[in-house]
Write a protein that holds these residues in place. Structure first.
Motif, short mmCIF file in Angstrom:
data_model
loop_
_atom_site.label_atom_id
_atom_site.label_comp_id
_atom_site.label_asym_id
_atom_site.label_seq_id
_atom_site.Cartn_x
_atom_site.Cartn_y
_atom_site.Cartn_z
N UNK A 75 0.82 -1.22 0.00
CA UNK A 75 0.00 0.00 0.00
C UNK A 75 0.86 1.27 0.00
N UNK A 76 2.06 1.19 0.57
CA UNK A 76 2.95 2.36 0.57
C UNK A 76 3.62 2.55 -0.78
N UNK A 77 3.95 1.44 -1.43
CA UNK A 77 4.63 1.54 -2.73
C UNK A 77 3.65 1.79 -3.88
N UNK A 78 2.41 1.36 -3.73
CA UNK A 78 1.39 1.58 -4.76
C UNK A 78 0.14 2.19 -4.12
N UNK A 79 0.20 3.45 -3.75
CA UNK A 79 -0.94 4.07 -3.04
C UNK A 79 -2.20 4.18 -3.90
N UNK A 80 -2.05 4.11 -5.23
CA UNK A 80 -3.23 4.23 -6.09
C UNK A 80 -4.09 2.97 -6.07
N UNK A 81 -3.57 1.84 -5.57
CA UNK A 81 -4.32 0.59 -5.54
C UNK A 81 -5.14 0.52 -4.26
N UNK A 82 -6.39 0.14 -4.37
CA UNK A 82 -7.25 -0.03 -3.20
C UNK A 82 -6.90 -1.36 -2.54
N UNK A 83 -6.01 -1.30 -1.57
CA UNK A 83 -5.44 -2.51 -0.98
C UNK A 83 -6.49 -3.33 -0.25
N UNK A 84 -7.52 -2.65 0.29
CA UNK A 84 -8.52 -3.36 1.09
C UNK A 84 -9.30 -4.34 0.21
N UNK A 85 -9.83 -3.87 -0.91
CA UNK A 85 -10.67 -4.72 -1.75
C UNK A 85 -9.85 -5.70 -2.57
N UNK A 86 -8.60 -5.39 -2.81
CA UNK A 86 -7.76 -6.29 -3.61
C UNK A 86 -7.21 -7.43 -2.75
N UNK A 87 -6.72 -7.10 -1.56
CA UNK A 87 -6.01 -8.08 -0.75
C UNK A 87 -6.90 -8.82 0.25
N UNK A 88 -8.08 -8.28 0.58
CA UNK A 88 -8.91 -8.93 1.60
C UNK A 88 -9.34 -10.34 1.18
N UNK A 89 -9.83 -10.56 -0.04
CA UNK A 89 -10.16 -11.96 -0.41
C UNK A 89 -8.95 -12.88 -0.37
N UNK A 90 -7.80 -12.37 -0.82
CA UNK A 90 -6.58 -13.18 -0.77
C UNK A 90 -6.19 -13.48 0.68
N UNK A 91 -6.35 -12.50 1.54
CA UNK A 91 -6.00 -12.69 2.96
C UNK A 91 -6.89 -13.74 3.60
N UNK A 92 -8.18 -13.71 3.29
CA UNK A 92 -9.10 -14.71 3.85
C UNK A 92 -8.75 -16.10 3.33
N UNK A 93 -8.46 -16.20 2.03
CA UNK A 93 -8.12 -17.50 1.44
C UNK A 93 -6.85 -18.06 2.07
#
Length: 249
Positions: free
Chosen positions: A198-216
């Motif tokens: 999230x610090x290196x790519x602030x334009x990416x919505x980290x919550x919606x992108x990484x949350x499904x991966x984190x749950x999996x």
């Protein structure tokens, strides 16, 4: 036949057993329907009446209300130790829920009328299954009968050798943490990685992108490490009877 003596005996024994069945907290009998708990309480009390002798009958009859309250207090102290393994499992399950991303999810417990953690509830039910399949419920009933032998009816509550409850809860929470700690640590490392992204790519919505991966990833890791949770759960149950023995020492 002295009916009043048998009524007093039934009341005193039932008062010690009552906290195991009427409490709305965590415990081996708390998931049973209310009517089933009442029936089991009455049957177990009747069985104990045939196996347990009530000494100092005159003293008990003269101070009946105080004796009932005294036995109820003894039962509360014993039940407090019994429910600690399930409390520890549920507590760390809530922590893992927040770590994986299930913090907003939950299961409604109709008995307590409260929202329980999703993964914590699953592990508590698994612990209950292990509790019954390993025969710990029989050991619990034997321990209750043993309590009448080591701490007879009418013995004052203050004679109990109560351990330091803060240290006891710390022990149970520490052992219960071993069920979840590998997944919690690995999910913490994943959080660090997500923070770096999230610090290196602030334009990416980290919550919606990484949350499904984190749950999996969290569920995958949990499926791997939960295989080794049975010895930890068994250790938690054995700790209960270890502290019971120290209470009556």
């Amino acid at each position: 036949m002295n009916i009043s003596f048998y009524v007093a005996e039934f009341s005193l024994i039932g008062a010690r057993l009552l906290p195991f069945f009427i409490s709305s907290g965590h415990g081996p009998f708390q998931r049973l329907p209310a009517m089933v708990r009442i029936v089991v309480l009455i049957i177990l009390t009747l069985i104990c009446c045939f196996l347990v002798q009530v000494p100092n009958s005159e003293v008990v009859k003269n101070y009946m209300l105080l004796s009932i309250l005294n036995e109820f207090a003894v039962g509360v102290a014993l039940f407090f130790l019994v429910q600690l393994p399930f409390v520890a499992i549920g507590f760390w399950g809530r922590v893992l829920d927040m770590q994986i991303g299930f913090g907003a999810a939950g299961v409604v417990d109709p008995a307590n009328k409260s929202q329980e953690p999703l993964l914590g509830t699953i592990f508590v039910l698994a612990a209950l299954a292990i509790f019954y399949l390993s025969g710990m419920h029989i050991t619990l009933i034997k321990g209750i009968l043993f309590s009448f032998e080591r701490f007879p009816i009418g013995t004052e509550f203050y004679r109990l050798n109560l351990p330091n409850m803060a240290s006891v809860m710390t022990v149970f929470l520490s052992v219960g943490m071993l069920v979840y700690i590998p997944v919690i640590l690995l999910m913490w490392c994943l959080d660090l990685f997500m923070g770096f992204v999230s610090r290196t790519m602030p334009q990416m919505n980290i919550y919606f992108v990484m949350l499904p991966l984190k749950i999996a990833i969290g569920l995958f890791l949990l499926s791997i490490f939960s295989v080794y949770s049975e010895p930890v759960l068994t250790r938690l149950f054995k700790l209960v009877f270890f502290y019971w023995d120290s209470v009556f020492a």
